[in-house]
Design an enzyme around this catalytic site. Structure first.
Site: not given
Ligand code: BGC
Length: 806
Positions: A296
């Protein structure tokens, strides 16, 4: 050019969920009618390309090149071979262009979900608009219990990704709804892993049929937002296996998502992205995962540990040039780690090969899509259908609903104007429009225009626009209008029926709270319900509440009203879908994929959520999952807690009879780990209008060595639309792997001997359902797992868990 064709649709409503054979991924090379190649085909291609690439080129692919926001910059030096940036994309994977060696792999584009494709609706250097369809949120989609429909939604979203130049869709979100206050529950499917896993598999099947990778997330146990990047979730190996990992296992084994995203949080002391027991032993060695793993965004604290653990790709990478901060340049850091010998050639090559294998499957490298012109009208129709199938009719006294379209509705609540299509944060979608509830109702009914105009004016005067804590969505909030009892009495005299909309938003980055205005109703809302109910009931008229909410709220007011439609966050077609259900143009067939408890205090994790501040530094750092495997209905049912609306519950404008429940076959004793129990039941529409029914199979298993929840969902199915008096026989398959429980002492999934009671039931309330039985002669070991994997930290033992009580 490779053409991706959807595989034959084998999601039959007559066949309930099973671990094998229901959802076939795009990995089947021996289907001569399909041009889709299996993973091995692309892996071989990737290996031959990798052989031509230097270690530096390979390493460059392991760290994202950053992303383009007001505070972040793409490291253009690092993003090799980018065909074209997509404004609003969440990130990229670097490509490789080495003409000397004949390597030409385009960079891949990553964009969020899950309620659609999150990209910017406008582009700096390109005319036109790039709106994406706002589909219903995950919880609503899951409430449809319709896997074919979920697959269609996945295909429609995948098609938009393909046409807008996106290769990896950062969806679906499939964490377990452990506690109603998790701020991101709306993105997720259910409190039950089978529902979550089956939905994620269906979405994957749909999206990947368009050549767009799904990225199942967040692996694992991202069940709260408070200090989400550092919180340490202490979870017993059994609860991890049976509850939190099980849906991921299902999706991996059935649909082979091309990508998976690890979570921010730690589990049992270590960041998930840095645990090789999780991303290598469990995910790959045990489950046979063939895809790639990405972190993530900004997760973990050690990129070298991530890569060494088998977390192939670090996102977003890049450097924070724009705001001048010195956020670590991970690429440089990993390059020095390589020089220092902390990371080997073999790890780099393995990680790069996995990434490249998946990149070769997706749209950019296949040369497909990119028209920037997806069929948004067709997708709007799918969004509306999904919204209608997922909404849940919770209450309908005296057949208050459907409402005859000749009636005049007094529509109360600012939510009819400020209608919420979805939640905030990375799960938001920039759709071209949202049909509000007032607009939808006005198309089919006469609305009391004085009242609706009042709300429009109130909303204009009182709305507050903010940016969500994630920094990507504009959030409009507006307090509820305090309509006087006198005015309400006038509407009650003039109009035929009242519809009250209650709204609740939620979003990434913050958890909800058990307070007025969030889980609880505000005084103004409580008064509105009471005053409308009193006034309309005095006139002999009915009151219906529409819940346009992100997740579970208090429903202790339910006796005051005659009808309740749980609309959740239905996507861009919200108003029309709600109006169709209220008018009876569509018949509700959604059922709850999460329990509505009587009180928040009844939630088994109520006292532990969101964790403890063990070092007294003012921040929650440790979250003990004391309720262990007793999550959701597994708790309420096992500990005899009355609930407001049980898991699996939902009404219809017709009624259904269940008959002929039977165990059709049981090969567990003969086939052991490959055995299957098959059950059947006939569902008859015993009412006056056409409708669909969701039937669920709950198993009460014998307890020999292991204690178990009283009942667990093991299969489900949804009928076709049945005309009055029509019947359909559903077949439910329960493979051994779905039936098994986890014996943590032996590191085994086992089926214990004895008699099993199977309830084929309209909901998790099986009290009036007669069980059919099957039996198992001797214990069956279904599979053996990695010894010591995911162990509790020192000083914590399994005996510290299951502290929930009656
Ligand atoms: C989130 C993810 C997301 C990523 C990209 C993160 O903060 O937890 O679910 O895909 O950002 O935007």
């Amino acid at each position: 050019m490779m053409i991706f064709k959807p595989k034959i649709n084998v999601l039959s409503v007559a066949v309930a969920v099973a671990l094998t054979g229901i959802i076939v991924g795009c990995n089947d090379s021996d289907d001569s009618s399909s041009t889709v190649k299996d993973n091995a085909y692309y892996k071989a291609q990737a290996e031959s390309l990798i052989a031509k690439m230097s270690i530096a080129e390979q390493l460059n692919m392991l760290i994202g090149p950053g992303y383009d926001t007001s505070t972040w910059t793409i490291n253009t030096a690092a993003v090799a071979n980018l065909n074209g940036a997509v404004d609003g994309a969440a990130g990229y994977i670097s490509g490789v262009l080495n003409t000397d060696e004949g390597v030409d792999v385009a960079a891949a584009v990553l964009a969020d979900g899950p309620a659609g494709i999150r990209i910017s609706p406008t582009r700096d250097d390109e005319a036109g608009t790039f709106y994406a369809t706002g589909f219903p949120v995950g919880t609503l989609l899951a409430s449809s219990w319709n896997l074919e429909l979920a697959q269609e939604v996945g295909a429609a979203a995948g098609n938009e990704a393909k046409e807008y130049g996106v290769d990896f869709w950062l969806a679906p979100g499939m964490n377990i709804q452990r506690n109603p206050l998790n701020g991101r529950n709306f993105e997720y499917y259910s409190e039950d892993p089978l529902v979550a896993g089956a939905m994620a598999a269906a979405i994957t099947e749909g999206s990947q049929s368009e050549g767009v990778a799904t990225t199942i997330k967040h692996f694992v146990a991202n069940n709260s937002e408070t200090n989400r990047m550092n919180v340490d979730n202490i979870i017993s190996p059994r609860a991890l296996r049976e509850i939190y990992l099980r849906g991921f296992q299902y999706a991996v084994e059935n649909a082979q998502p091309w990508a998976l995203m690890t979570s921010y949080n730690k589990v049992n002391g270590t960041y998930t992205s840095q645990r090789s027991d999780l991303v290598t032993s469990v995910l790959r060695d045990e489950w046979g995962y063939e895809g790639m793993v990405m972190s993530d965004w900004f997760a973990g604290d050690d990129p070298v540990a991530q890569l060494n653990a088998g977390n192939d790709l670090i996102q977003p990478g890049g450097v924070n040039f724009a705001n001048g901060s010195d956020y670590t340049d991970y690429l440089t850091r990993v390059q020095s780690a390589y020089t220092n010998g902390e990371i080997t050639d073999s790890v780099i090559t393995t990680d790069a090969t996995r990434i490249l294998t998946q990149m070769l499957k997706t749209t950019t490298n296949q040369g497909v899509g990119g028209s920037n012109n997806p069929d948004l009208n067709a997708h709007a129709e799918i969004s509306k259908q999904a919204a209608e199938e997922g909404m849940v009719l919770l209450k309908n006294s005296d057949s208050t609903l459907p409402i005859d379209t000749s009636k005049t509705i007094a529509s109360f609540g600012v939510g009819q104007i400020n209608t919420l299509k979805g939640g905030t944060g990375s799960g938001d979608v920039h759709s071209a429009y949202v049909t509000t509830i007032a607009e939808g109702l006005a198309k089919q009914f006469t609305l009391d225009s004085t009242l609706t105009s009042y709300y429009e004016a109130f909303y204009e005067a009182n709305k507050v626009e903010t940016t969500d804590s994630f920094g990507v969505s504009t959030v409009v909030t507006c307090d509820e209008a305090d309509v006087s009892a006198t005015d309400i009495a006038t509407y009650a005299a003039n109009d035929d029926i009242a519809v009250i909309t209650l709204g609740r938003n939620s979003g990434e980055g913050t958890d909800r709270t058990n307070t007025a205005g969030d889980y609880q109703l505000t005084e103004v809302e409580t008064n509105l319900i009471s005053n409308v109910a009193t006034a309309f009931h005095n006139e002999g008229k009915k009151v219906v509440v529409v819940l346009n909410i992100a997740g579970v709220i208090d429903t202790s007011w339910k006796d005051e009203v005659d009808g309740i439609l749980l609309a959740y966050m239905p996507g861009q077609e919200a108003g029309d879908a709600i109006a169709d259900l209220l008018s009876g143009a569509a018949n509700p067939s959604g059922k709850l994929a999460q329990t509505f408890p009587e009180s928040y205090d009844d939630v088994p994790s109520a006292t532990t959520f969101t964790g403890e501040d063990t070092d007294s530094d003012g921040t929650v750092d440790t979250n003990y999952y004391n309720e262990d495997i007793y999550v959701g209905y597994r708790y309420y049912d096992s500990f005899n807690k009355a609930v407001s609306y049980p898991f699996g519950f939902g009404l219809s404008y017709t009624s259904f009879d269940y008959s002929g429940a039977a165990v059709a076959s049981n090969t567990l004793d003969s086939d052991g780990a490959k055995g299957v129990v098959t059950l059947t039941a006939t569902i008859t529409n015993s009412g006056a209008v056409a409708g669909k029914e969701v039937a669920q199979v709950y198993i009460n298993a014998p307890e020999v060595k292991l204690k178990k929840p009283t009942i667990e969902l093991k299969a489900f199915g949804k009928t076709d639309e049945l005309d009055p008096a029509a019947s359909q026989t559903l077949t439910f398959s329960i493979p051994a792997a779905v039936l098994a429980s986890f014996d943590a002492d032996e590191n085994e999934w086992i089926i214990e001997p004895g008699t099993y009671n199977a309830y084929i039931s309209p909901s998790s309330d099986v009290s009036s359902v007669t069980a059919v039985t099957f039996s198992v002669a001797d214990e069956i070991v279904v599979s053996t797992t990695t010894a010591g994997a995911l162990a509790l930290p020192d000083g914590v033992s399994a005996a510290d868990f299951v502290t929930v009580s009656e």
